[in-house]
Scaffold this motif. Structure first.
Motif, PDB file in Angstrom:
ATOM      1  N   UNK A   1      47.114  40.881  45.202  1.00 44.07           N
ATOM      2  CA  UNK A   1      47.759  41.395  43.997  1.00 44.07           C
ATOM      3  C   UNK A   1      48.854  42.399  44.297  1.00 44.07           C
ATOM      4  N   UNK A   2      49.747  42.569  43.347  1.00 42.25           N
ATOM      5  CA  UNK A   2      50.767  43.612  43.447  1.00 42.25           C
ATOM      6  C   UNK A   2      50.109  44.962  43.162  1.00 42.25           C
ATOM      7  N   UNK A   3      50.801  46.040  43.499  1.00 44.64           N
ATOM      8  CA  UNK A   3      50.256  47.367  43.217  1.00 44.64           C
ATOM      9  C   UNK A   3      50.032  47.548  41.721  1.00 44.64           C
ATOM     10  N   UNK A   4      50.949  47.023  40.922  1.00 48.52           N
ATOM     11  CA  UNK A   4      50.802  47.123  39.472  1.00 48.52           C
ATOM     12  C   UNK A   4      49.551  46.378  39.006  1.00 48.52           C
ATOM     13  N   UNK A   5      49.307  45.186  39.552  1.00 46.18           N
ATOM     14  CA  UNK A   5      48.120  44.414  39.175  1.00 46.18           C
ATOM     15  C   UNK A   5      46.834  45.133  39.585  1.00 46.18           C
ATOM     16  N   UNK A   6      46.823  45.704  40.770  1.00 43.42           N
ATOM     17  CA  UNK A   6      45.627  46.415  41.238  1.00 43.42           C
ATOM     18  C   UNK A   6      45.304  47.589  40.311  1.00 43.42           C
ATOM     19  N   UNK A   7      46.327  48.326  39.930  1.00 45.31           N
ATOM     20  CA  UNK A   7      46.082  49.516  39.114  1.00 45.31           C
ATOM     21  C   UNK A   7      45.769  49.141  37.666  1.00 45.31           C
ATOM     22  N   UNK A   8      46.263  48.014  37.211  1.00 47.73           N
ATOM     23  CA  UNK A   8      45.947  47.581  35.845  1.00 47.73           C
ATOM     24  C   UNK A   8      44.529  47.036  35.715  1.00 47.73           C
ATOM     25  N   UNK A   9      44.086  46.241  36.709  1.00 48.06           N
ATOM     26  CA  UNK A   9      42.859  45.472  36.522  1.00 48.06           C
ATOM     27  C   UNK A   9      41.606  46.070  37.174  1.00 48.06           C
ATOM     28  N   UNK A  10      41.717  46.745  38.308  1.00 53.20           N
ATOM     29  CA  UNK A  10      40.519  47.077  39.079  1.00 53.20           C
ATOM     30  C   UNK A  10      39.628  48.126  38.401  1.00 53.20           C
TER      31      UNK A  10
END
Length: 397
Positions: free
Chosen positions: A95-104
């Motif tokens: 995942x992108x950094x944005x995806x990691x911070x949005x979903x995890x």
């Protein structure tokens, strides 16, 4: 604290300091879990800022035990097994950094439940033959197709989704991996009633569902490679969990054996001893697998563990039914329930026997897992694959 060495005392001190600031008895459960994630005490082997401390995996049981001793709430991992065991490691890996911070974070706290949109009615065990199509439309992808055997789809906020984005290349190369919003227009979830009477699984219909390109995981056309990360973690999650001796299905059988001496026969005694030994060997193999995971990504060993888990679950549940005789046929609840989690040990023996039949299908069929073990572990010749270089659109269906 070193990322290479786990200082158990220091780690427990860190948990104690956290608990001093967030009393489990007075802190709201969700607030407590969010704060635990932000403190890096969720999954400690994840990076700092993403719920972890960058420590080895073996630090996790130390942290979990310290929280359990304090009576702290957990994140009810069985309720979000797909999110924790499959989606999270995939997002972390690609995942992108944005995806990691949005979903995890909301994934770990259980605020957002996940499901898996992989299997299809027309593909069977050949996942790469999937037909669900995703077509690019500006900044979005428009998805149409049908998925099946989707656990927790009726509770899920998000799904990991495989869709075909290029039908003109061989089947493994034209797949892309997405995160799908289960509340989006065009997503329809229908229950599938199981042999147990309940509807833990679902079929999902996707009709002109729009997915933003920002919700793509990995490169376009690289979905099969990304999916291998998911599937290897899934098999570890199903078959490689830490468990104490005589726990789970074996624990229920042994309890029946000890409490009901009138049910015993020499033949059943021999079978129980054999299964006890096999279960203990399986448990110790799981310990070794988790040690390997601490050193790197899961490999084909997870397939072997999942295969053994399915066989043992079915053998143990069958033995328990024989031990109980007519009582084993009693099953009190045939209603069309929509459970949030599978409960193997808190239900009747009849439920365990029926539900265990699915263990050899979910998470990769036992037949497919035997092929993986034969080819990737034992080095045996692969099965002939005549469709390897044929464009997906030219394959017979």
């Amino acid at each position: 604290m070193s990322a290479d060495v786990v200082d158990t005392y220091e780690l427990r001190e860190r948990v104690a300091a956290f608990l001093a600031e967030h009393d489990p008895a007075t802190t709201d459960r969700l607030e407590f879990l969010r704060a635990r994630f932000d403190a890096g005490l969720a999954w400690v082997h994840y990076p700092v800022g993403l719920g972890g401390l960058g420590l080895p995996r073996e630090a996790q049981p130390v942290v979990d035990a310290a929280f359990a001793e304090a009576g702290a709430p957990d994140n009810d991992p069985r309720r979000n097994g797909i999110g924790l065991g499959m989606a999270a490691p995939t997002i972390l890996a690609v995942g992108t950094e944005e995806q990691k911070r949005r979903f995890l974070r909301p994934l770990w706290t259980g605020e957002e439940i996940w499901c898996q949109l992989f299997s299809e009615p027309g593909a069977g065990s050949d996942l790469a033959a999937l037909a669900t199509r995703a077509v690019r439309d500006g900044d979005d992808w428009v998805v149409n197709g049908q998925k099946v055997w989707t656990s927790s789809a009726h509770n899920a906020r998000w799904a990991i989704l495989l869709a075909r984005t290029d039908p003109d290349v061989p089947k493994h190369r034209g797949i892309t991996y997405f995160v799908c919003d289960m509340t989006a227009p065009g997503v329809e979830v229908r229950p599938l009633r199981q042999i147990t009477g309940e509807a833990e699984f679902n079929e999902v219909f996707l009709t002109d569902v729009r997915i933003p390109d920002s919700h793509r995981l990995g490169e376009v056309g690289a979905g099969w490679r990304v999916a291998q990360t998911t599937l290897m973690n899934e098999r570890v999650a199903i078959g490689g969990n830490a468990a104490p001796r005589e726990s789970g299905m074996l624990g229920r059988v042994v309890e029946t054996w000890r409490n009901r001496p009138e049910l015993r026969t020499p033949e059943l005694h021999e079978r129980l001893l054999r299964l006890w030994v096999e279960q203990e060997a399986f448990r110790l193999a799981g310990v070794r697998l988790r040690q390997q995971l601490a050193a790197g990504a899961p490999g084909p060993e997870g397939s072997a563990m999942k295969l053994a888990f399915a066989r043992l679950s079915q053998a143990l549940s069958g033995l328990e039914l024989e031990l109980l005789g007519e009582e084993g046929l009693r099953y009190d609840d045939w209603s069309l329930r929509r459970p949030e989690r599978v409960d193997f040990t808190g239900r009747e023996a009849g439920y365990r026997y029926l539900r265990a039949k699915g263990n050899s299908i979910e998470g990769g069929t036992s037949e497919i897992l035997r092929n993986i073990i034969a080819e990737r572990v034992l080095g045996l010749p692969a099965d002939p694959r005549v469709d390897k270089d044929v464009a997906w659109k030219d394959l017979p269906r």
